[in-house]
Design a protein around this motif. Structure first.
Motif, PDB file in Angstrom:
ATOM      1  N   ALA A 104      -1.547 -51.076  34.538  1.00 36.67           N
ATOM      2  CA  ALA A 104      -2.154 -52.176  35.287  1.00 36.67           C
ATOM      3  C   ALA A 104      -1.315 -53.449  35.194  1.00 36.67           C
ATOM      4  O   ALA A 104      -1.234 -54.218  36.147  1.00 36.67           O
ATOM      5  N   TRP A 105      -0.655 -53.651  34.050  1.00 41.02           N
ATOM      6  CA  TRP A 105       0.201 -54.824  33.903  1.00 41.02           C
ATOM      7  C   TRP A 105       1.411 -54.721  34.823  1.00 41.02           C
ATOM      8  O   TRP A 105       1.858 -55.730  35.381  1.00 41.02           O
ATOM      9  N   SER A 108       0.089 -55.537  38.280  1.00 39.74           N
ATOM     10  CA  SER A 108      -0.359 -56.927  38.338  1.00 39.74           C
ATOM     11  C   SER A 108       0.812 -57.894  38.366  1.00 39.74           C
ATOM     12  O   SER A 108       0.755 -58.940  39.029  1.00 39.74           O
ATOM     13  N   ALA A 111       2.056 -58.055  41.870  1.00 44.60           N
ATOM     14  CA  ALA A 111       1.132 -58.834  42.698  1.00 44.60           C
ATOM     15  C   ALA A 111       1.257 -60.327  42.411  1.00 44.60           C
ATOM     16  O   ALA A 111       1.289 -61.148  43.334  1.00 44.60           O
ATOM     17  N   LEU A 112       1.335 -60.689  41.130  1.00 45.70           N
ATOM     18  CA  LEU A 112       1.431 -62.101  40.754  1.00 45.70           C
ATOM     19  C   LEU A 112       2.718 -62.721  41.298  1.00 45.70           C
ATOM     20  O   LEU A 112       2.701 -63.831  41.855  1.00 45.70           O
ATOM     21  N   GLY A 239      -7.931 -61.379  46.214  1.00 45.29           N
ATOM     22  CA  GLY A 239      -8.056 -60.926  44.835  1.00 45.29           C
ATOM     23  C   GLY A 239      -8.749 -59.572  44.724  1.00 45.29           C
ATOM     24  O   GLY A 239      -8.335 -58.719  43.930  1.00 45.29           O
ATOM     25  N   ILE A 242      -6.339 -56.820  45.889  1.00 42.17           N
ATOM     26  CA  ILE A 242      -5.303 -56.565  44.880  1.00 42.17           C
ATOM     27  C   ILE A 242      -5.888 -55.832  43.684  1.00 42.17           C
ATOM     28  O   ILE A 242      -5.263 -54.918  43.130  1.00 42.17           O
ATOM     29  N   ALA A 243      -7.106 -56.207  43.273  1.00 45.36           N
ATOM     30  CA  ALA A 243      -7.764 -55.515  42.163  1.00 45.36           C
ATOM     31  C   ALA A 243      -7.986 -54.043  42.496  1.00 45.36           C
ATOM     32  O   ALA A 243      -7.815 -53.165  41.637  1.00 45.36           O
ATOM     33  N   VAL A 246      -4.690 -52.278  42.155  1.00 48.57           N
ATOM     34  CA  VAL A 246      -4.368 -52.038  40.749  1.00 48.57           C
ATOM     35  C   VAL A 246      -5.146 -50.837  40.225  1.00 48.57           C
ATOM     36  O   VAL A 246      -4.592 -49.982  39.513  1.00 48.57           O
ATOM     37  N   ARG A 247      -6.410 -50.738  40.578  1.00 52.29           N
ATOM     38  CA  ARG A 247      -7.238 -49.623  40.126  1.00 52.29           C
ATOM     39  C   ARG A 247      -6.710 -48.296  40.663  1.00 52.29           C
ATOM     40  O   ARG A 247      -6.633 -47.299  39.941  1.00 52.29           O
ATOM     41  N   LYS A 250      -3.534 -47.256  38.842  1.00 51.58           N
ATOM     42  CA  LYS A 250      -3.783 -46.750  37.489  1.00 51.58           C
ATOM     43  C   LYS A 250      -4.128 -45.266  37.494  1.00 51.58           C
ATOM     44  O   LYS A 250      -3.832 -44.544  36.550  1.00 51.58           O
TER      45      LYS A 250
END
Length: 255
Positions: A104-105, A108, A111-112, A239, A242-243, A246-247, A250
């Motif tokens: 996830a990092w 993320s 994305a960041l 957000g 993007i979440a 990320v899910r 994973k």
């Protein structure tokens, strides 16, 4: 935070070519738009209802409503592509996933960094138009440019998030790009019809202010306070998308 810094640097190494190319294109339009205004103003002329400053109307038509805005939305989409799906195709995903960090990092960080790049691109016209207009002895209100920059970032974040989610869903980067471009074309068209047309959902109109209550078409100027509720809503939508990406990342098998 110690783990995030190298991940951000890795994401920067992967996307810097696309970002720098995008920044150069956008900067070229802004700089040439100011210094070549004598010939271009005959093309990007406001309509007969316009009663404001000709230079302000011209910059609005070229930058905030026209060529630069369209290019910016494409940039936001392209910056979202890549990541683990691209590494899977290049057979390097196994090495990346073997790093001692949470998956996830990894996602993320991409994305960041992408959102940061979108923010920089949305602020680029503010800086360039302010500097170039002063050198060319013309004026465009700084507050107007700053507000347009906020609108660009909010809408650009949504376009980025849609493309970022597409990149997580589809194994082919070209498929993700195609889906993102279809969204860019069909979504603004779909919200023009009832009942969606009653709500401020058209991202292109939000960016340019067209048909919005906070924009005066007669002077090509934003009026009143920035639409903070709309801006916050767009960031929440971005957000959430993007979440979700990320899910999905994973749980996906990149072997």
């Amino acid at each position: 935070m110690n783990a995030m810094a190298p991940l951000l640097f890795k994401a920067w190494r992967e996307s810097r070519g696309r970002f720098l190319f995008s920044a150069v294109l956008l900067a070229t339009i802004c700089v040439f738009g100011v210094f070549c205004r004598a010939s271009l103003m005959a093309v990007f002329v406001p309509d007969e209802r316009f009663v404001g400053d000709p230079y302000i109307g011209y910059i609005y038509r070229l930058i905030y409503k026209g060529t630069a805005r369209g290019l910016f939305t494409i940039m936001a989409v392209v910056l979202a592509l890549g990541g683990l799906q691209r590494e899977r195709l290049q057979r390097t995903a196994g090495f990346t996933l073997a790093l001692p960090v949470n998956r996830a990092w990894l996602v993320s960080a991409q994305a960041l960094l992408g959102l940061t790049q979108v923010a920089v691109l949305s602020a680029l016209p503010v800086l360039l138009l302010a500097a170039c207009s002063q050198l060319a002895h013309v004026a465009y209100p700084l507050r107007q440019m700053a507000c347009f920059g906020l609108l660009w970032f909010g809408s650009g974040a949504v376009f980025f998030a849609v493309a970022f989610l597409s990149a997580a869903l589809f194994q082919s980067e070209y498929a993700a790009l195609a889906v993102s471009f279809v969204f860019m074309i069909l979504y603004p068209a779909a919200v023009l019809f009832p009942p969606l047309s009653r709500y401020p959902l058209n991202l292109n109109h939000i960016m340019s202010g067209l048909t919005m209550r906070y924009f005066d078409a007669r002077t090509a100027l934003l009026v009143g306070r920035p639409p903070w509720t709309l801006l916050v809503s767009m960031m929440i939508v971005a957000g959430l998308l993007i979440a979700l990406a990320v899910r999905i990342s994973k749980q996906r098998d990149y072997s």
